[in-house]
Design an enzyme around this catalytic site. Structure first.
Site, PDB file in Angstrom:
ATOM      1  N   SER A   1      -7.895  -8.129  -4.989  1.00 34.42           N
ATOM      2  CA  SER A   1      -7.040  -6.872  -5.298  1.00 34.42           C
ATOM      3  C   SER A   1      -5.633  -7.635  -5.203  1.00 34.42           C
ATOM      4  CB  SER A   1      -7.233  -5.820  -4.156  1.00 34.42           C
ATOM      5  OG  SER A   1      -6.153  -5.120  -4.209  1.00 34.42           O
TER       6      SER A   1
ATOM      7  N   TYR B   1      -7.934  -3.247   4.451  1.00 32.35           N
ATOM      8  CA  TYR B   1      -8.511  -3.494   3.462  1.00 32.35           C
ATOM      9  C   TYR B   1      -7.830  -4.939   2.868  1.00 32.35           C
ATOM     10  CZ  TYR B   1      -9.617  -2.881  -1.883  1.00 32.35           C
ATOM     11  OH  TYR B   1      -9.867  -3.195  -2.999  1.00 32.35           O
TER      12      TYR B   1
END
Length: 203
Positions: free
Chosen positions: A147, A160
């Site tokens: 990400s 995350y």
């Protein structure tokens, strides 16, 4: 389409979490280029529906139910992949991911365990399990879906982001360690993509 990129004839691929979002798009992209794809999902009904749709498109896709948070189920998944592809695997796409959107002070031990198991531990273990199959293909390729949050600060996403950062570092090490086995390891870091995961994180 063939002008963009190509795959060797009869290429085999494993894509985790391939029934929705980015994972599904990857499954269909590989299948369009003629790859034999194996995928997995925690949801039996969802997997069955996807397999039915892919069969209707003449895609060579099969799969099984697997919760990647379970070590036993990860081992069973790779046993299935090995059996279907006769002990060889050309491409492993580690796509499964998830997260809990909270201020950092509100994270619990359970949040940490679930996020790290889903995003990092499963990737490490599945890579270990896949290594013999990738090595046997003599031209293996591993791709981790990370990400852009590892490069920027996204509010309420510290845990995350940390798990994806760990994934990036794992990829660097595997790229060096496994190059001698003709296995390439790369990371793809998408930005925000409208998928069920993103919708759950921002809701």
């Amino acid at each position: 389409m063939d002008e963009r990129w190509t795959l060797k004839k009869g290429a085999t691929a494993l894509v985790t979490g391939g029934t929705k979002g980015i994972g599904r798009a990857i499954v269909e992209e590989l299948a369009k280029f003629g790859a034999y794809v194996y995928t997995c999902s925690r949801n039996q009904a969802e997997l069955a529906e996807c397999l039915k749709q892919w069969e209707g498109k003449n895609f060579k896709v099969t799969g099984s139910v697997c919760d990647v948070c379970s070590r036993t189920e990860r081992e069973k998944l790779m046993e299935n992949v090995s059996a279907v592809f006769e002990g060889k695997l050309d491409i492993f796409i580690n796509n499964v991911g998830g997260g809990v959107r909270k201020p950092t002070m509100e994270y619990t031990a359970e949040d940490y365990s679930l996020t790290m198991t889903t995003n990092f531990e499963s990737a490490l273990h599945l890579s270990q399990l896949a290594h013999p199959l990738l090595k046997a293909s003599k031209s293996g390729s591993v791709v981790f879906i990370s990400s852009t949050s590892t490069l920027h600060v996204y509010v309420k996403s510290a845990l995350y982001t940390a798990s994806k950062g760990a994934l990036n570092q794992l990829a660097k090490h595997l790229a060096c360690e496994w190059s001698k086995d003709n296995i390439r390891v790369n990371v793809v870091g998408p930005s925000v993509v409208k998928t069920p995961l993103i919708e759950s994180l921002v809701s």
